[in-house]
Design an enzyme around this catalytic site. Structure first.
Site, PDB file in Angstrom:
ATOM      1  N   ASP A 282    -101.651  14.732 -22.524  1.00 29.79           N
ATOM      2  CA  ASP A 282    -102.259  13.668 -21.730  1.00 29.79           C
ATOM      3  C   ASP A 282    -101.275  12.503 -21.567  1.00 29.79           C
ATOM      4  OD1 ASP A 282    -104.351  12.462 -20.335  1.00 29.79           O
ATOM      5  OD2 ASP A 282    -105.037  11.380 -22.115  1.00 29.79           O
ATOM      6  N   HIS A 283    -101.164  12.006 -20.356  1.00 33.54           N
ATOM      7  CA  HIS A 283    -100.269  10.881 -20.051  1.00 33.54           C
ATOM      8  C   HIS A 283     -98.855  11.098 -20.601  1.00 33.54           C
ATOM      9  CE1 HIS A 283    -103.217   8.186 -18.217  1.00 33.54           C
ATOM     10  NE2 HIS A 283    -104.060   8.700 -19.066  1.00 33.54           N
TER      11      HIS A 283
ATOM     12  N   ASP B 133     -97.743  11.157 -16.080  1.00 37.43           N
ATOM     13  CA  ASP B 133     -98.222   9.876 -15.557  1.00 37.43           C
ATOM     14  C   ASP B 133     -97.076   9.039 -15.008  1.00 37.43           C
ATOM     15  OD1 ASP B 133     -99.372   7.492 -14.966  1.00 37.43           O
ATOM     16  OD2 ASP B 133    -100.247   7.142 -16.944  1.00 37.43           O
TER      17      ASP B 133
ATOM     18  N   GLY C  46    -113.575   8.171 -19.266  1.00 36.70           N
ATOM     19  CA  GLY C  46    -114.912   8.777 -19.194  1.00 36.70           C
ATOM     20  C   GLY C  46    -115.921   8.264 -20.204  1.00 36.70           C
TER      21      GLY C  46
ATOM     22  N   ASN D  47    -111.798  12.944 -18.812  1.00 37.63           N
ATOM     23  CA  ASN D  47    -111.136  12.566 -20.066  1.00 37.63           C
ATOM     24  C   ASN D  47    -112.053  11.630 -20.845  1.00 37.63           C
ATOM     25  OD1 ASN D  47    -109.006  13.913 -18.836  1.00 37.63           O
ATOM     26  ND2 ASN D  47    -107.496  12.525 -19.702  1.00 37.63           N
TER      27      ASN D  47
ATOM     28  N   THR E  75    -112.717   7.289 -25.897  1.00 35.91           N
ATOM     29  CA  THR E  75    -113.219   6.057 -26.509  1.00 35.91           C
ATOM     30  C   THR E  75    -114.565   6.274 -27.204  1.00 35.91           C
ATOM     31  OG1 THR E  75    -112.046   4.773 -24.842  1.00 35.91           O
ATOM     32  CG2 THR E  75    -113.791   3.627 -26.027  1.00 35.91           C
TER      33      THR E  75
ATOM     34  N   HIS F 189    -110.298   9.879 -15.491  1.00 31.73           N
ATOM     35  CA  HIS F 189    -109.938   9.300 -16.790  1.00 31.73           C
ATOM     36  C   HIS F 189    -110.878   8.135 -17.061  1.00 31.73           C
ATOM     37  CE1 HIS F 189    -105.771  11.067 -17.577  1.00 31.73           C
ATOM     38  NE2 HIS F 189    -106.219  11.686 -16.500  1.00 31.73           N
TER      39      HIS F 189
HETATM   40 ZN   LIG Z   1    -106.077   8.553 -19.117  1.00 35.52          ZN
END
Ligand SMILES: [Zn+2]
Length: 264
Positions: free
Chosen positions: A58-59, A80, A187, A207, A210, A185
């Site tokens: 991711d990223h 990214d 989410g 994604n 959090t 992203h």
């Molecule tokens: Zn993200």
């Protein structure tokens, strides 16, 4: 995936909910966990899992990190380049897709800028000027040959200030022009009904981090402060098990909302 507790929480929830799942490892999280170590654990767990599991970087921020992920057995990568000038984002993303497609690894890229930053500030800010432009999305997908596109339509990383408002008309337009699966992203904190609407309008990957991290913190806090647990050294593994269970509960709930439950 920050730890084996998170790994087991997510895969356990996926098996219980009969949901396929994509496990993300973000480049900014590499200071907490070694890529080679967690990738080996995830791939081993995937072999014995009763549901489909894929491993996504991711990223990814550099060509070098992407190469390292491919070598570790990641099945897809997100590159990214959203902070780069448009033509530079295209050039770098195209280089990544060329390399990844040669070994059967799919590529997600981002156009526009999702508010906040992965692993960055706590409250992501949303700037409508940075939303994904549908016509540009069409050009970007054609020229980079990416397999999935992360969109900026009012979503943000971290915690939202107030209730986020997604631009669904824009999402519909992006879907029509981009012609590839779309990724949302940020989410955590979007209303359930908006998730369902976004999925119906072409969002194929969400994604979600959090919400899991918050569940883990809440469980740790109550275990440490409630007075119910005798905080001797041997309480630690039991508390971590509680953390795992709380994260699994959140993930199972999101799989139902996202509509992936029952698909595996
Ligand atoms: Zn993200």
């Amino acid at each position: 995936m920050l730890s084996t507790e998170f790994l087991e929480a997510v895969v356990g929830a996926a098996e219980r909910m009969r949901s396929p799942v994509i496990l993300n490892l973000a480049e900014v999280h590499l200071k907490y966990v070694g890529m080679e170590v967690i990738a080996a654990a995830i791939l081993r767990r995937a072999q014995t899992s009763s549901v489909p599991i894929t491993l996504n970087l991711d990223h990814g921020l550099t060509f070098d990190t992407v190469v390292r992920a491919v070598r570790c057995g990641f099945t897809s990568v997100m590159f990214d380049g959203s902070h780069l000038p448009y033509e530079e984002n295209i050039a770098q993303t195209r280089e990544i897709t060329r390399m990844c497609h040669a070994v059967g690894v799919s590529v997600e890229a981002e156009l526009g800028a999702v508010g906040g930053s992965e692993g960055g500030e706590l409250m992501g800010t949303i700037d409508t000027a940075m939303f994904t432009d549908p016509a540009q999305a069409e050009d970007f997908v054609k020229r980079t040959r990416i397999d999935a596109l992360a969109v900026a339509i009012g979503n943000a990383h971290g915690k939202y200030r107030g209730v986020p408002k997604l631009d669904f008309a824009r999402l519909d337009d992006i879907r029509a022009k981009a012609g590839v699966p779309l990724v949302l992203h940020g989410g955590s904190g979007i209303p359930d009904e908006d998730f369902r609407k976004a999925v119906a309008l072409g969002i194929a990957k969400i994604n979600f981090f959090t919400g899991m991290a918050q569940a883990a913190i809440d469980t740790l806090r109550s275990a440490v402060t409630s007075g119910d647990v005798d905080l001797k050294y041997n309480a630690f593994p039991d508390i971590m098990l509680q953390v795992q269970e709380s994260v699994a509960g959140v993930v199972a709930g999101q799989m139902t909302i996202f509509g992936s439950a029952g698909k595996a």
